[in-house]
Design a protein around this motif. Structure first.
Motif, PDB file in Angstrom:
ATOM      1  N   PRO A 116      71.425  46.787  10.766  1.00  0.00           N
ATOM      2  CA  PRO A 116      72.386  45.968  11.506  1.00  0.00           C
ATOM      3  C   PRO A 116      72.168  46.131  13.013  1.00  0.00           C
ATOM      4  N   PRO A 117      72.632  45.151  13.794  1.00  0.00           N
ATOM      5  CA  PRO A 117      72.464  45.266  15.249  1.00  0.00           C
ATOM      6  C   PRO A 117      73.162  46.507  15.772  1.00  0.00           C
ATOM      7  N   PRO A 118      72.593  47.103  16.808  1.00  0.00           N
ATOM      8  CA  PRO A 118      73.220  48.302  17.365  1.00  0.00           C
ATOM      9  C   PRO A 118      74.532  47.962  18.057  1.00  0.00           C
ATOM     10  N   ARG A 119      75.454  48.879  18.030  1.00  0.00           N
ATOM     11  CA  ARG A 119      76.711  48.738  18.777  1.00  0.00           C
ATOM     12  C   ARG A 119      76.493  49.420  20.119  1.00  0.00           C
ATOM     13  N   ILE A 120      76.501  48.621  21.180  1.00  0.00           N
ATOM     14  CA  ILE A 120      76.154  49.164  22.490  1.00  0.00           C
ATOM     15  C   ILE A 120      77.383  49.181  23.396  1.00  0.00           C
ATOM     16  N   GLY A 121      78.540  49.315  22.828  1.00  0.00           N
ATOM     17  CA  GLY A 121      79.749  49.307  23.627  1.00  0.00           C
ATOM     18  C   GLY A 121      80.323  47.908  23.703  1.00  0.00           C
ATOM     19  N   THR A 122      81.436  47.779  24.368  1.00  0.00           N
ATOM     20  CA  THR A 122      82.146  46.498  24.394  1.00  0.00           C
ATOM     21  C   THR A 122      81.649  45.559  25.478  1.00  0.00           C
ATOM     22  N   ARG A 123      80.904  46.051  26.446  1.00  0.00           N
ATOM     23  CA  ARG A 123      80.473  45.201  27.555  1.00  0.00           C
ATOM     24  C   ARG A 123      79.271  44.339  27.220  1.00  0.00           C
ATOM     25  N   ILE A 124      78.468  44.749  26.242  1.00  0.00           N
ATOM     26  CA  ILE A 124      77.262  44.007  25.906  1.00  0.00           C
ATOM     27  C   ILE A 124      77.472  43.307  24.568  1.00  0.00           C
ATOM     28  N   ASN A 125      77.311  41.991  24.573  1.00  0.00           N
ATOM     29  CA  ASN A 125      77.500  41.201  23.368  1.00  0.00           C
ATOM     30  C   ASN A 125      76.189  41.167  22.580  1.00  0.00           C
ATOM     31  N   THR A 126      76.228  41.726  21.378  1.00  0.00           N
ATOM     32  CA  THR A 126      75.037  41.700  20.521  1.00  0.00           C
ATOM     33  C   THR A 126      75.258  40.802  19.307  1.00  0.00           C
ATOM     34  N   ASP A 127      76.260  39.927  19.364  1.00  0.00           N
ATOM     35  CA  ASP A 127      76.555  39.042  18.231  1.00  0.00           C
ATOM     36  C   ASP A 127      75.384  38.138  17.884  1.00  0.00           C
ATOM     37  N   PHE A 128      74.513  37.849  18.857  1.00  0.00           N
ATOM     38  CA  PHE A 128      73.391  36.944  18.611  1.00  0.00           C
ATOM     39  C   PHE A 128      72.210  37.654  17.937  1.00  0.00           C
ATOM     40  N   ILE A 129      72.330  38.955  17.701  1.00  0.00           N
ATOM     41  CA  ILE A 129      71.273  39.695  17.008  1.00  0.00           C
ATOM     42  C   ILE A 129      71.678  39.835  15.552  1.00  0.00           C
ATOM     43  N   ARG A 130      70.894  39.247  14.665  1.00  0.00           N
ATOM     44  CA  ARG A 130      71.168  39.322  13.228  1.00  0.00           C
ATOM     45  C   ARG A 130      70.867  40.724  12.713  1.00  0.00           C
ATOM     46  N   GLY A 131      69.829  41.358  13.275  1.00  0.00           N
ATOM     47  CA  GLY A 131      69.464  42.703  12.852  1.00  0.00           C
ATOM     48  C   GLY A 131      68.190  43.147  13.543  1.00  0.00           C
ATOM     49  N   ILE A 132      67.810  44.389  13.277  1.00  0.00           N
ATOM     50  CA  ILE A 132      66.569  44.949  13.810  1.00  0.00           C
ATOM     51  C   ILE A 132      65.656  45.225  12.620  1.00  0.00           C
ATOM     52  N   GLY A 133      64.558  44.478  12.571  1.00  0.00           N
ATOM     53  CA  GLY A 133      63.606  44.653  11.485  1.00  0.00           C
ATOM     54  C   GLY A 133      62.587  45.714  11.843  1.00  0.00           C
ATOM     55  N   LYS A 134      62.067  46.363  10.820  1.00  0.00           N
ATOM     56  CA  LYS A 134      61.036  47.373  11.046  1.00  0.00           C
ATOM     57  C   LYS A 134      59.833  47.009  10.193  1.00  0.00           C
ATOM     58  N   GLN A 135      58.682  46.906  10.864  1.00  0.00           N
ATOM     59  CA  GLN A 135      57.443  46.608  10.156  1.00  0.00           C
ATOM     60  C   GLN A 135      56.312  47.383  10.826  1.00  0.00           C
ATOM     61  N   ASP A 136      55.599  48.160  10.053  1.00  0.00           N
ATOM     62  CA  ASP A 136      54.468  48.947  10.569  1.00  0.00           C
ATOM     63  C   ASP A 136      54.852  49.751  11.808  1.00  0.00           C
ATOM     64  N   GLU A 137      55.970  50.440  11.725  1.00  0.00           N
ATOM     65  CA  GLU A 137      56.450  51.302  12.818  1.00  0.00           C
ATOM     66  C   GLU A 137      56.839  50.534  14.086  1.00  0.00           C
ATOM     67  N   LYS A 138      56.930  49.210  14.018  1.00  0.00           N
ATOM     68  CA  LYS A 138      57.378  48.409  15.156  1.00  0.00           C
ATOM     69  C   LYS A 138      58.748  47.838  14.847  1.00  0.00           C
ATOM     70  N   PHE A 139      59.547  47.686  15.900  1.00  0.00           N
ATOM     71  CA  PHE A 139      60.850  47.063  15.752  1.00  0.00           C
ATOM     72  C   PHE A 139      60.758  45.596  16.145  1.00  0.00           C
ATOM     73  N   ILE A 140      61.470  44.753  15.404  1.00  0.00           N
ATOM     74  CA  ILE A 140      61.510  43.322  15.666  1.00  0.00           C
ATOM     75  C   ILE A 140      62.980  42.927  15.752  1.00  0.00           C
ATOM     76  N   ILE A 141      63.368  42.352  16.881  1.00  0.00           N
ATOM     77  CA  ILE A 141      64.751  41.920  17.070  1.00  0.00           C
ATOM     78  C   ILE A 141      64.907  40.547  16.419  1.00  0.00           C
ATOM     79  N   ILE A 142      65.727  40.490  15.376  1.00  0.00           N
ATOM     80  CA  ILE A 142      65.929  39.236  14.640  1.00  0.00           C
ATOM     81  C   ILE A 142      67.147  38.526  15.230  1.00  0.00           C
ATOM     82  N   LEU A 143      66.901  37.341  15.765  1.00  0.00           N
ATOM     83  CA  LEU A 143      67.958  36.586  16.430  1.00  0.00           C
ATOM     84  C   LEU A 143      68.709  35.699  15.452  1.00  0.00           C
TER      85      LEU A 143
END
Length: 164
Positions: A116-143
């Motif tokens: 799931p998207p990280p919770r970065i406090g109330t000041r930063i809106n992460t609602d547009f991030i569906r999740g963080i994918g992991k593939q071959d040790e790389k992170f992919i931000i899924i919008l």
């Protein structure tokens, strides 16, 4: 089975880069990928709206996701592409182009490889991030492309394109 469930079961995402980071959108949101073409600037629009393109007779607004995400503007290179997306706006679908530094590939990501998207406090809106994918040790931000822009922003962009 609802359309949303059916869409998510496909687990396929188009990956692209913005400022050396990998992002992805569901393939079901992607209409096509274009090589960078001349974008006609529209005066007095929001900074992230780079202008409009002619797509087979239709005027399509082009958005710079880097500007929308608070980064430097996209610089045109040989790899710069326009990802044509279909975004929901008040019950209808709006076609927009999004600038990408480069388009990578279509990948499959199983739900267990998406956090799931990280919770970065109330000041930063992460609602547009569906999740963080992991593939071959790389992170992919899924919008979640339907949440990247507010309804007001998309309505303004659509109105500008229609005025052309």
């Amino acid at each position: 089975m609802s359309d949303d469930v059916h869409r998510d079961e496909r687990n396929e995402y188009l990956t692209f880069t913005l400022a050396d980071e990998q992002y992805a959108v569901g393939v079901y949101d992607v209409k096509e990928v274009l090589e960078y073409t001349t974008v006609t600037r529209v005066p007095r629009t929001q900074d992230f709206m780079r202008g409009v393109i002619n797509l087979r007779g239709s005027v399509v607004p082009v958005i710079d996701l880097r500007l929308k995400f608070g980064m430097e503007a996209t610089e045109r290179t040989i790899d710069t592409s326009i990802v044509v997306l279909e975004v929901e706006l008040g019950g209808s679908v709006v076609t927009v182009g999004a600038l990408a530094d480069s388009v990578q590939e279509v990948i499959s990501l199983e739900p267990e490889n998406i956090e799931p998207p990280p919770r970065i406090g109330t000041r930063i809106n992460t609602d547009f991030i569906r999740g963080i994918g992991k593939q071959d040790e790389k992170f992919i931000i899924i919008l979640d492309i339907n949440r990247v822009f507010s309804e007001e922003e998309l309505a303004a962009v659509a109105e500008e394109a229609e005025a052309r």
